[in-house]
Scaffold this active site. Structure first.
Site, PDB file in Angstrom:
ATOM      1  N   ARG A   1      11.457  -5.442   4.044  1.00 60.28           N
ATOM      2  CA  ARG A   1      11.287  -4.018   4.374  1.00 60.28           C
ATOM      3  C   ARG A   1      12.181  -3.642   5.569  1.00 60.28           C
ATOM      4  O   ARG A   1      12.843  -2.614   5.563  1.00 60.28           O
ATOM      5  CB  ARG A   1       9.815  -3.743   4.705  1.00 60.28           C
ATOM      6  CG  ARG A   1       9.549  -2.324   5.159  1.00 60.28           C
ATOM      7  CD  ARG A   1       8.095  -1.961   5.037  1.00 60.28           C
ATOM      8  NE  ARG A   1       7.268  -2.536   6.096  1.00 60.28           N
ATOM      9  CZ  ARG A   1       5.939  -2.521   6.098  1.00 60.28           C
ATOM     10  NH1 ARG A   1       5.293  -2.001   5.083  1.00 60.28           N
ATOM     11  NH2 ARG A   1       5.252  -3.049   7.088  1.00 60.28           N
TER      12      ARG A   1
ATOM     13  N   ARG B   1      -9.629   1.070   8.778  1.00 63.50           N
ATOM     14  CA  ARG B   1      -9.192  -0.290   9.104  1.00 63.50           C
ATOM     15  C   ARG B   1     -10.302  -1.093   9.764  1.00 63.50           C
ATOM     16  O   ARG B   1     -10.116  -2.282  10.046  1.00 63.50           O
ATOM     17  CB  ARG B   1      -8.013  -0.211  10.061  1.00 63.50           C
ATOM     18  CG  ARG B   1      -6.665  -0.573   9.433  1.00 63.50           C
ATOM     19  CD  ARG B   1      -5.608  -0.372  10.487  1.00 63.50           C
ATOM     20  NE  ARG B   1      -4.391  -1.076  10.221  1.00 63.50           N
ATOM     21  CZ  ARG B   1      -3.300  -0.502   9.723  1.00 63.50           C
ATOM     22  NH1 ARG B   1      -3.310   0.759   9.367  1.00 63.50           N
ATOM     23  NH2 ARG B   1      -2.194  -1.209   9.581  1.00 63.50           N
TER      24      ARG B   1
ATOM     25  N   ARG C   1      -0.861  -8.654  13.588  1.00 64.06           N
ATOM     26  CA  ARG C   1      -1.430  -7.638  12.694  1.00 64.06           C
ATOM     27  C   ARG C   1      -2.242  -8.295  11.577  1.00 64.06           C
ATOM     28  O   ARG C   1      -3.270  -7.762  11.150  1.00 64.06           O
ATOM     29  CB  ARG C   1      -0.311  -6.759  12.107  1.00 64.06           C
ATOM     30  CG  ARG C   1       0.281  -5.815  13.158  1.00 64.06           C
ATOM     31  CD  ARG C   1       1.625  -5.271  12.740  1.00 64.06           C
ATOM     32  NE  ARG C   1       1.558  -4.367  11.606  1.00 64.06           N
ATOM     33  CZ  ARG C   1       2.569  -4.139  10.781  1.00 64.06           C
ATOM     34  NH1 ARG C   1       3.726  -4.759  10.946  1.00 64.06           N
ATOM     35  NH2 ARG C   1       2.426  -3.317   9.792  1.00 64.06           N
TER      36      ARG C   1
ATOM     37  N   ARG D   1      10.884  -0.483  12.229  1.00 62.95           N
ATOM     38  CA  ARG D   1       9.618  -0.389  12.956  1.00 62.95           C
ATOM     39  C   ARG D   1       9.514  -1.492  14.001  1.00 62.95           C
ATOM     40  O   ARG D   1       9.827  -2.654  13.723  1.00 62.95           O
ATOM     41  CB  ARG D   1       8.461  -0.533  11.964  1.00 62.95           C
ATOM     42  CG  ARG D   1       8.175   0.718  11.194  1.00 62.95           C
ATOM     43  CD  ARG D   1       7.191   0.467  10.088  1.00 62.95           C
ATOM     44  NE  ARG D   1       5.924  -0.127  10.549  1.00 62.95           N
ATOM     45  CZ  ARG D   1       4.834  -0.227   9.798  1.00 62.95           C
ATOM     46  NH1 ARG D   1       4.857   0.218   8.561  1.00 62.95           N
ATOM     47  NH2 ARG D   1       3.744  -0.770  10.258  1.00 62.95           N
TER      48      ARG D   1
ATOM     49  N   LYS E   1       0.836  -1.219   0.000  1.00 58.48           N
ATOM     50  CA  LYS E   1       0.000   0.000   0.000  1.00 58.48           C
ATOM     51  C   LYS E   1       0.866   1.263   0.000  1.00 58.48           C
ATOM     52  O   LYS E   1       0.635   2.176  -0.774  1.00 58.48           O
ATOM     53  CB  LYS E   1      -0.899   0.043   1.256  1.00 58.48           C
ATOM     54  CG  LYS E   1      -1.934  -1.047   1.348  1.00 58.48           C
ATOM     55  CD  LYS E   1      -2.886  -0.800   2.501  1.00 58.48           C
ATOM     56  CE  LYS E   1      -2.227  -0.729   3.863  1.00 58.48           C
ATOM     57  NZ  LYS E   1      -1.679  -1.980   4.352  1.00 58.48           N
TER      58      LYS E   1
HETATM   59  P1  AMP Z   1       0.651   0.869   9.281  1.00 58.38           P
HETATM   60  O1  AMP Z   1       1.835   1.766   9.106  1.00 58.38           O
HETATM   61  O2  AMP Z   1      -0.524   1.260   8.441  1.00 58.38           O
HETATM   62  O3  AMP Z   1       0.989  -0.592   9.165  1.00 58.38           O
HETATM   63  O4  AMP Z   1       0.164   1.096  10.796  1.00 58.38           O
HETATM   64  C1  AMP Z   1       0.984   0.814  11.886  1.00 58.38           C
HETATM   65  C2  AMP Z   1       0.155   0.691  13.143  1.00 58.38           C
HETATM   66  O5  AMP Z   1      -0.503   1.943  13.416  1.00 58.38           O
HETATM   67  C3  AMP Z   1      -0.961  -0.325  13.090  1.00 58.38           C
HETATM   68  O6  AMP Z   1      -0.516  -1.640  13.380  1.00 58.38           O
HETATM   69  C4  AMP Z   1      -1.898   0.214  14.162  1.00 58.38           C
HETATM   70  O7  AMP Z   1      -1.423  -0.069  15.452  1.00 58.38           O
HETATM   71  C5  AMP Z   1      -1.788   1.706  13.956  1.00 58.38           C
HETATM   72  N1  AMP Z   1      -2.779   2.189  12.980  1.00 58.38           N
HETATM   73  C6  AMP Z   1      -2.523   2.712  11.754  1.00 58.38           C
HETATM   74  N2  AMP Z   1      -3.658   3.039  11.126  1.00 58.38           N
HETATM   75  C7  AMP Z   1      -4.665   2.700  11.966  1.00 58.38           C
HETATM   76  C8  AMP Z   1      -6.073   2.762  11.880  1.00 58.38           C
HETATM   77  N3  AMP Z   1      -6.699   3.234  10.788  1.00 58.38           N
HETATM   78  N4  AMP Z   1      -6.787   2.316  12.932  1.00 58.38           N
HETATM   79  C9  AMP Z   1      -6.200   1.865  14.041  1.00 58.38           C
HETATM   80  N5  AMP Z   1      -4.884   1.745  14.185  1.00 58.38           N
HETATM   81  C10 AMP Z   1      -4.094   2.172  13.158  1.00 58.38           C
END
Ligand code: AMP
Length: 287
Positions: free
Chosen positions: A127, A88, A150, A139, A13
């Site tokens: 990554r 999400r 996740r 991360r 993404k």
């Molecule tokens: P990402 O970078 O999109 O993989 O997001 C990293 C982490 O941020 C996720 O595992 C969640 O803990 C939190 N997070 C990101 N976007 C959301 C969302 N829309 N709703 C809830 N938690 C989020």
């Protein structure tokens, strides 16, 4: 253009969002990035999110909805945006619908990147490796243990969005297992087919004709996702037009979207492309 990129962690993404940003000059709104920045800055939201994120959980809906509500009001988001990692959950999607409705903004499409789960661990490991090689901090949630969590979250809370947006005729599915360039090309192709792309550098009349031509050549993936009833409704159209593609459902929405998206000067061209559809409507009415 306003888009959502949907897919599990490691589906690409972020990579695709950056490419779309580059090509179409719209902003990428990644809730994950914004939350990581909040954690790094030690803001109240960051303090609240830190632990949850490190454990692979989801930050409360109201927190992320609040972040997005503020962010899309900023001037750089006026031209359009790509939501990456948001919504999400179904409540987040419903809140986004409300938000956009209030602001009189339209969501063009939800692009789902479909990938084999078995490939995700390798992708996330890669990554992490690349991040390390750049001398950046990896991360905390890019570990096999947290990724498993996740993924489970994705399946139970985020995957229902596929149905949510499919029902609302917004879903476009792309094979995310292809090479990065191919995925980008496919996303651009289907966005063109539904008329979501702005006729930026093209001559308006030419641009207005383009989506219709493209769709009749190759069906947009949206059709695969269209509900059964919609596919049925598309059948008489297929019979009536010799050699027409399966993409009548998409074509209809293309014309609608094209009309809405194109300047008045471009509508003439779109109108011409509309004629066969009018005939079909008449035929259907007779029956
Ligand atoms: P990402 O970078 O999109 O993989 O997001 C990293 C982490 O941020 C996720 O595992 C969640 O803990 C939190 N997070 C990101 N976007 C959301 C969302 N829309 N709703 C809830 N938690 C989020």
């Amino acid at each position: 253009m306003r888009l959502i990129l949907l897919g599990p962690p490691g589906s690409g993404k972020g990579t695709q969002a950056q490419r779309l940003v580059h090509k179409h000059g719209i902003v990428q709104l990644s809730t994950g990035e914004m939350l990581r920045a909040a954690v790094a800055a030690g803001t109240p939201i960051g303090l609240q999110a830190k632990e949850i994120m490190a454990n692979g959980g989801l930050v409360p809906d109201e927190v992320v909805v609040g972040i997005i509500a503020d962010r899309i009001d900023e001037s750089d988001a006026k031209k359009g945006f790509i939501l990456d990692g948001f919504p999400r959950t179904v409540p987040q999607a419903a809140a986004l619908d409300e938000l956009l409705k209030k602001k009189h903004l339209k969501l063009d499409a939800v692009v789902e990147l479909r990938v084999n789960e078995s490939a995700l661990l390798a992708r996330v490991e890669k990554r992490a490796e690349e991040t390390r090689a750049r001398g950046e901090e990896v991360r905390l949630d890019d570990t096999p243990e947290v990724l498993t969590k996740r993924l489970a979250q994705y399946r139970s809370l985020t995957e229902p969005l596929i149905h949510y947006y499919s029902e609302r005729r917004k879903l476009l599915t792309v094979d995310g297992m292809m090479a990065i360039e191919h995925v980008t090309r496919e996303i651009n192709r289907i966005l063109g087919a539904i008329g979501a792309l702005e006729p930026k550098d093209e001559e308006p009349a030419k641009a207005a004709k383009k989506p219709a031509r493209k769709v009749s050549k190759k069906p947009a993936k949206a059709v695969e996702k269209a509900p059964k009833a919609a596919k049925k409704a598309a059948k008489p159209a297929r019979k009536a037009t010799k050699g027409a593609s399966k993409a009548k459902v998409a074509k209809k929405s293309v014309k609608k979207a094209a009309k809405a998206a194109k300047p008045a000067s471009a509508r003439k061209g779109a109108k011409a492309a509309k004629k066969p559809a009018k005939k079909l409507t008449k035929k259907r009415a007779k029956r």
